[in-house]
Write a protein that holds these residues in place. Structure first.
Motif, PDB file in Angstrom:
ATOM      1  N   GLY A   1      11.945  32.077  26.410  1.00 16.06           N
ATOM      2  CA  GLY A   1      10.979  31.081  26.841  1.00 16.06           C
ATOM      3  C   GLY A   1      10.821  30.949  28.343  1.00 16.06           C
ATOM      4  N   LEU A   2      11.870  31.265  29.112  1.00 12.73           N
ATOM      5  CA  LEU A   2      11.799  31.042  30.565  1.00 12.73           C
ATOM      6  C   LEU A   2      12.367  32.194  31.375  1.00 12.73           C
ATOM      7  CD1 LEU A   2      11.223  29.107  32.961  1.00 12.73           C
ATOM      8  CD2 LEU A   2      13.571  28.274  32.697  1.00 12.73           C
ATOM      9  N   VAL A   3      13.573  32.629  31.039  1.00  9.89           N
ATOM     10  CA  VAL A   3      14.286  33.554  31.921  1.00  9.89           C
ATOM     11  C   VAL A   3      13.600  34.918  31.974  1.00  9.89           C
ATOM     12  CG1 VAL A   3      16.481  34.686  32.379  1.00  9.89           C
ATOM     13  CG2 VAL A   3      16.445  32.340  31.515  1.00  9.89           C
ATOM     14  N   MET A   4      13.370  35.532  30.829  1.00  6.65           N
ATOM     15  CA  MET A   4      12.725  36.844  30.810  1.00  6.65           C
ATOM     16  C   MET A   4      11.327  36.807  31.425  1.00  6.65           C
ATOM     17  SD  MET A   4      12.820  40.042  30.210  1.00  6.65           S
ATOM     18  CE  MET A   4      11.658  41.390  30.015  1.00  6.65           C
ATOM     19  N   PRO A   5      10.457  35.836  31.074  1.00  8.07           N
ATOM     20  CA  PRO A   5       9.157  35.780  31.739  1.00  8.07           C
ATOM     21  C   PRO A   5       9.263  35.625  33.260  1.00  8.07           C
ATOM     22  CG  PRO A   5       9.126  34.431  29.761  1.00  8.07           C
ATOM     23  CD  PRO A   5      10.553  34.842  29.981  1.00  8.07           C
ATOM     24  N   GLY A   6      10.188  34.745  33.716  1.00  2.15           N
ATOM     25  CA  GLY A   6      10.348  34.546  35.151  1.00  2.15           C
ATOM     26  C   GLY A   6      10.792  35.812  35.867  1.00  2.15           C
ATOM     27  N   LEU A   7      11.781  36.502  35.288  1.00  2.00           N
ATOM     28  CA  LEU A   7      12.263  37.745  35.892  1.00  2.00           C
ATOM     29  C   LEU A   7      11.182  38.819  35.887  1.00  2.00           C
ATOM     30  CD1 LEU A   7      15.867  37.955  34.375  1.00  2.00           C
ATOM     31  CD2 LEU A   7      15.272  37.465  36.752  1.00  2.00           C
ATOM     32  N   ALA A   8      10.524  38.991  34.738  1.00  2.00           N
ATOM     33  CA  ALA A   8       9.507  40.040  34.625  1.00  2.00           C
ATOM     34  C   ALA A   8       8.382  39.813  35.632  1.00  2.00           C
ATOM     35  CB  ALA A   8       8.960  40.073  33.201  1.00  2.00           C
ATOM     36  N   LEU A   9       7.888  38.575  35.726  1.00  2.00           N
ATOM     37  CA  LEU A   9       6.814  38.279  36.667  1.00  2.00           C
ATOM     38  C   LEU A   9       7.245  38.535  38.106  1.00  2.00           C
ATOM     39  CD1 LEU A   9       5.332  35.005  35.119  1.00  2.00           C
ATOM     40  CD2 LEU A   9       4.163  37.206  35.354  1.00  2.00           C
ATOM     41  N   ASN A  10       8.495  38.192  38.443  1.00  2.00           N
ATOM     42  CA  ASN A  10       8.927  38.370  39.826  1.00  2.00           C
ATOM     43  C   ASN A  10       9.086  39.838  40.188  1.00  2.00           C
ATOM     44  OD1 ASN A  10      11.292  38.215  42.150  1.00  2.00           O
ATOM     45  ND2 ASN A  10       9.838  36.510  42.197  1.00  2.00           N
ATOM     46  N   TYR A  11       9.668  40.637  39.278  1.00  2.00           N
ATOM     47  CA  TYR A  11       9.789  42.065  39.570  1.00  2.00           C
ATOM     48  C   TYR A  11       8.407  42.715  39.685  1.00  2.00           C
ATOM     49  CZ  TYR A  11      14.837  41.941  38.867  1.00  2.00           C
ATOM     50  OH  TYR A  11      16.177  41.678  38.991  1.00  2.00           O
ATOM     51  N   LEU A  12       7.484  42.328  38.787  1.00  2.24           N
ATOM     52  CA  LEU A  12       6.111  42.832  38.897  1.00  2.24           C
ATOM     53  C   LEU A  12       5.480  42.372  40.205  1.00  2.24           C
ATOM     54  CD1 LEU A  12       4.983  42.140  35.228  1.00  2.24           C
ATOM     55  CD2 LEU A  12       4.992  44.403  36.307  1.00  2.24           C
ATOM     56  N   GLY A  13       5.762  41.117  40.595  1.00  2.00           N
ATOM     57  CA  GLY A  13       5.214  40.595  41.837  1.00  2.00           C
ATOM     58  C   GLY A  13       5.748  41.312  43.061  1.00  2.00           C
ATOM     59  N   GLN A  14       7.041  41.622  43.072  1.00  2.00           N
ATOM     60  CA  GLN A  14       7.589  42.375  44.202  1.00  2.00           C
ATOM     61  C   GLN A  14       6.969  43.762  44.287  1.00  2.00           C
ATOM     62  OE1 GLN A  14      11.807  42.209  45.129  1.00  2.00           O
ATOM     63  NE2 GLN A  14      12.096  40.429  43.798  1.00  2.00           N
ATOM     64  N   GLY A  15       6.759  44.388  43.113  1.00  2.98           N
ATOM     65  CA  GLY A  15       6.090  45.687  43.117  1.00  2.98           C
ATOM     66  C   GLY A  15       4.671  45.588  43.651  1.00  2.98           C
ATOM     67  N   ALA A  16       3.939  44.522  43.241  1.00  6.28           N
ATOM     68  CA  ALA A  16       2.577  44.323  43.723  1.00  6.28           C
ATOM     69  C   ALA A  16       2.557  44.089  45.234  1.00  6.28           C
ATOM     70  CB  ALA A  16       1.948  43.136  42.996  1.00  6.28           C
ATOM     71  N   LEU A  17       3.513  43.285  45.729  1.00  9.78           N
ATOM     72  CA  LEU A  17       3.611  43.039  47.167  1.00  9.78           C
ATOM     73  C   LEU A  17       3.778  44.341  47.942  1.00  9.78           C
ATOM     74  CD1 LEU A  17       4.167  41.224  49.710  1.00  9.78           C
ATOM     75  CD2 LEU A  17       6.566  41.207  48.995  1.00  9.78           C
TER      76      LEU A  17
ATOM     77  N   ALA B   1       3.534  35.941  39.954  1.00  6.54           N
ATOM     78  CA  ALA B   1       2.174  35.887  39.412  1.00  6.54           C
ATOM     79  C   ALA B   1       1.139  35.903  40.538  1.00  6.54           C
ATOM     80  CB  ALA B   1       2.007  34.632  38.558  1.00  6.54           C
ATOM     81  N   TRP B   2       1.438  35.226  41.656  1.00 11.42           N
ATOM     82  CA  TRP B   2       0.503  35.212  42.785  1.00 11.42           C
ATOM     83  C   TRP B   2       0.250  36.622  43.309  1.00 11.42           C
ATOM     84  CZ3 TRP B   2      -2.987  32.591  45.454  1.00 11.42           C
ATOM     85  CH2 TRP B   2      -3.294  33.006  46.755  1.00 11.42           C
ATOM     86  N   HIS B   3       1.299  37.395  43.479  1.00 17.64           N
ATOM     87  CA  HIS B   3       1.129  38.744  44.011  1.00 17.64           C
ATOM     88  C   HIS B   3       0.547  39.699  42.970  1.00 17.64           C
ATOM     89  CE1 HIS B   3       2.930  38.094  47.948  1.00 17.64           C
ATOM     90  NE2 HIS B   3       3.817  37.309  47.352  1.00 17.64           N
ATOM     91  N   ILE B   4       0.831  39.462  41.685  1.00 13.17           N
ATOM     92  CA  ILE B   4       0.207  40.273  40.639  1.00 13.17           C
ATOM     93  C   ILE B   4      -1.303  40.084  40.679  1.00 13.17           C
ATOM     94  CG2 ILE B   4      -0.034  40.564  38.137  1.00 13.17           C
ATOM     95  CD1 ILE B   4       2.927  39.725  37.908  1.00 13.17           C
ATOM     96  N   ALA B   5      -1.748  38.856  40.934  1.00 15.51           N
ATOM     97  CA  ALA B   5      -3.185  38.589  41.015  1.00 15.51           C
ATOM     98  C   ALA B   5      -3.830  39.343  42.170  1.00 15.51           C
ATOM     99  CB  ALA B   5      -3.420  37.085  41.160  1.00 15.51           C
ATOM    100  N   GLN B   6      -3.047  39.593  43.238  1.00 16.80           N
ATOM    101  CA  GLN B   6      -3.584  40.343  44.378  1.00 16.80           C
ATOM    102  C   GLN B   6      -3.640  41.848  44.098  1.00 16.80           C
ATOM    103  OE1 GLN B   6      -4.533  38.059  46.713  1.00 16.80           O
ATOM    104  NE2 GLN B   6      -3.561  36.641  45.264  1.00 16.80           N
ATOM    105  N   GLN B   7      -2.681  42.325  43.289  1.00 16.72           N
ATOM    106  CA  GLN B   7      -2.593  43.770  42.978  1.00 16.72           C
ATOM    107  C   GLN B   7      -2.396  43.933  41.473  1.00 16.72           C
ATOM    108  OE1 GLN B   7      -2.897  46.444  44.901  1.00 16.72           O
ATOM    109  NE2 GLN B   7      -2.972  45.509  46.943  1.00 16.72           N
ATOM    110  N   PRO B   8      -3.428  43.690  40.664  1.00 14.43           N
ATOM    111  CA  PRO B   8      -3.249  43.768  39.205  1.00 14.43           C
ATOM    112  C   PRO B   8      -2.896  45.158  38.694  1.00 14.43           C
ATOM    113  CG  PRO B   8      -5.571  43.468  39.781  1.00 14.43           C
ATOM    114  CD  PRO B   8      -4.792  43.269  41.042  1.00 14.43           C
ATOM    115  N   ALA B   9      -3.035  46.181  39.539  1.00 11.81           N
ATOM    116  CA  ALA B   9      -2.687  47.537  39.099  1.00 11.81           C
ATOM    117  C   ALA B   9      -1.211  47.653  38.714  1.00 11.81           C
ATOM    118  CB  ALA B   9      -3.014  48.540  40.207  1.00 11.81           C
ATOM    119  N   ILE B  10      -0.377  46.732  39.215  1.00 12.92           N
ATOM    120  CA  ILE B  10       1.054  46.789  38.906  1.00 12.92           C
ATOM    121  C   ILE B  10       1.319  46.536  37.420  1.00 12.92           C
ATOM    122  CG2 ILE B  10       1.520  44.337  39.299  1.00 12.92           C
ATOM    123  CD1 ILE B  10       3.783  47.309  40.294  1.00 12.92           C
TER     124      ILE B  10
END
Length: 636
Positions: free
Chosen positions: A263-279, A199-208
């Motif tokens: 409730g936890l696993v899918m959101p956590g995974l999705a946010l992290n993959y999006l975050g790595q892409g944003a990074l 989520a932190w990196h998505i905030a830096q690059q919301p285009a992801i």
């Protein structure tokens, strides 16, 4: 002892009835999702590895992350969490449970039934390949964080991995009861950190966030041409561990697994993959290790420790799964008896199989020392998992169509849709065959030969015993009780065929010239359901002249305990006193003979497996000081 395929009623209590939903959900997070939860350690890095040919630019980053996201949605969420979790075998899941369910659904067609059994067994053998690769790639991927901390630590990555894995396998004999209490909270923390970092990196690059549009996934795949298979072979890494959702259903139930995922696993995974892409959109140089580069330098060591713990937990889940699968395969008649130790007096599912443990340790260490990095090992990873997914789809069709009687267009349409996805995933992994994909396939084929040989050999052994044996009822009818000495004790003759005279009984009569006052012809049958309730545990039939025929029934998840089961015969008029009973066993020495049956080399292999099979005494928990073993030679 016998392993037929008839069904029995299951009355095992559902897990949700024993523990609270919240506790089960927490436990499911710790055990079920450890494997898929460590995939972010290496997946994105592999998609943009040089051999895939995928350019590291914004459009391809959005397309790759979109493909990962929608693969998780279609394969994991739709196929497994929503659909396949409904195909429970009386509450149990997993490859062999599904195989038994599909085989029972087509029970009126023996040829198809046998084909589905063999297909399911092949899928099960591929799990052992996963059991070697998952610990190796998970711990290697975590330890490669040492290089990010400082390049000077790179030479210690492999030694540290080996040390951790040796310690992990050495600890198996103590059981997972104590460590298991910490699995859930650690993995909850892991997914929370994954989501927060992303989520932190998505905030830096919301285009992801454009990756949430499935059109970008379609453009990414269709725009690659034939090179798409290389990218798909890397994207598969994000899905490894999906089978665990189904395999562990019997431990936690459907609802806790579904709640944990959504409730936890899918959101956590999705946010992290999006975050790595944003990074990577902001800093392409982070491709060297995009997972660890998500964290500030001060957080690298805590992230490394947490990733290592998550990798160990992921490995533990797969290792425990290999033990459970082995126990099921033994009781379904596909493997010889092995020594099984129960590491908890309260949790029947916590077992330790020493032979499997040490074989896995040797295999895992060999994999680590041969491949030496998670990138190299990624080439071997995936093909076993995707083939298992495809086999699951095929078996599920027969459950849905033949068992549930769903309309043919619905069953066929869903099957074709998921088979198309499975075929793409298998093809993406198949191109890595020469780079390491051969390893799990070769291992799976070798195990399949062993398991199919054992099952066919047992069938031939049974046929030989029936052909050469005396009919039990005829023997009893011709018996003159006054002509033989009668010992005032109970003799239990454990046999595979209850209709023939036990060889041990004939030896006892011939050499000792004595017959016991009560002679119990005992057969143990493992049914293709997970559990057989206590009220269905024994079938008792009184014969003439002090003979009784007793059948003890177990499901493939039950723990055999013959003396305990025989206590139930008292209500049927047969008392089996613990201290006045002797158990007579016939140990068959298999003699391979040329001719019909199996190929001669398979008969020799079966004879070797039979000779080295675990003892009946320990497997069925017989009192060792009351057992008499008598040998007999049986040609096949």
């Amino acid at each position: 002892m016998q392993n037929p395929d008839t069904a029995a009623t299951d009355a095992a209590p559902h897990p949700a009835g024993q523990q609270g939903l919240a506790a089960l959900t927490l436990a499911a997070i710790g055990v079920v999702y450890g494997d898929i939860g460590t995939s972010p350690l290496y997946t994105v890095k592999e998609i943009f590895a040089p051999h895939t040919g995928v350019p590291l630019d914004a459009p391809h980053l959005i397309g790759a992350v979109s493909t990962i996201f929608w693969a998780l949605m279609l394969v994991v969420t739709l196929k497994y969490v929503i659909l396949i979790l409904r195909a429970d075998n009386h509450g149990e899941g997993g490859g062999l449970a599904l195989t038994a369910l599909a085989a029972r659904a087509v029970g009126q067609r023996p040829a198809l039934r046998n084909a589905l059994l063999l297909l399911g067994v092949f899928g099960a053998t591929l799990f052992y390949g996963d059991s070697l690769i998952t610990p190796a790639i998970s711990v290697l991927g975590a330890m490669e964080g040492l290089e990010v901390v400082t390049p000077a630590l790179k030479p210690y990555v492999v030694p540290a991995t080996v040390a951790i894995l040796i310690g992990l396998f050495l600890m198996q004999r103590f059981g997972t009861a104590v460590v298991g209490r910490f699995f859930g909270p650690i993995i909850v923390l892991w997914f929370t950190v994954l989501g927060a970092a992303g989520a932190w990196h998505i905030a830096q690059q919301p285009a992801i966030l454009a990756a949430l549009n499935p059109l970008h996934a379609w453009e990414f795949l269709s725009g690659r041409g034939w090179h798409v298979f290389a990218a798909v072979g890397a994207i598969v890494l994000a899905l490894t561990g999906a089978e665990a959702l189904y395999a562990d259903m019997g431990h936690f139930g459907r609802k806790p697994i579904q709640i944990a995922w959504t409730g936890l696993v899918m959101p956590g995974l999705a946010l992290n993959y999006l975050g790595q892409g944003a990074l990577l959109m902001g800093d392409p140089s982070a491709i060297q290790n995009p997972f660890y580069r998500q964290f500030p330098e001060a957080w690298l060591l805590p992230a490394l420790v947490l990733a290592t713990l998550a990798a160990i937990i992921a490995s533990q889940a797969v290792i425990s799964g290999a033990y459970s699968l082995t126990k099921q395969a033994i009781q379904l008649g596909f493997l010889p008896r092995m020594r099984v130790r129960y590491t908890s007096a309260r949790e029947k599912g916590q077992i330790y199989v020493p032979g499997v443990n040490w074989a896995l340790l040797v295999g895992v260490l060999a994999v680590v020392l041969f491949f030496r990095s998670s990138s190299a090992l990624a080439s071997a990873y995936g093909i076993a998992v995707t083939l298992t997914m495809m086999i699951t789809t095929v078996l599920t069709y027969f459950v849905v169509r033949e068992g549930w009687r769903m309309p043919a267009p619905v069953a066929m349409g869903a099957t074709v849709f998921f088979l198309a996805i499975d075929a793409l995933l298998v093809a993406g992994c198949a191109i890595k065959f020469l780079d390491g994909g051969w390893f799990p396939l070769t291992l799976g084929l070798l195990l399949f030969v062993l398991m199919s040989t054992w099952r066919r050999g047992r069938e031939l052994l049974m046929e030989s015993i029936r052909h050469d044996g005396l009919v039990l009822q005829d023997f009893i009818n011709q018996l003159d009780p006054r002509s033989v000495n009668r010992a005032e004790r109970t003799a239990v003759y454990a046999v595979a065929d209850p209709d023939t005279v036990p060889q041990a009984l004939l030896h006892n009569l011939r050499h000792n010239q004595v017959l016991h006052a009560r002679n119990v012809i005992l057969t143990v049958r493992f049914h293709d359901v997970p559990w057989v309730p206590m009220e269905r545990r024994v079938d008792v039939q009184a014969l003439d002249h002090g003979f009784w025929r007793v059948q003890v029934n177990y499901g493939f998840m039950n723990t055999p305990d013959v003396p305990k089961a025989l206590e139930l015969t008292a209500s049927h008029g047969l008392a089996v006193p613990l201290f006045e009973t002797s158990y007579f066993l016939s140990r068959e020495t298999v003699v391979p003979t040329r001719g019909s049956g199996m190929a001669h080399w398979r008969e020799k292999l079966f004879a070797t497996m039979s000779q080295n099979a675990g003892g009946v005494v320990e497997f069925f928990r017989l009192p060792g000081n009351a057992v008499v073993e008598l040998g007999t030679r049986v040609p096949i």
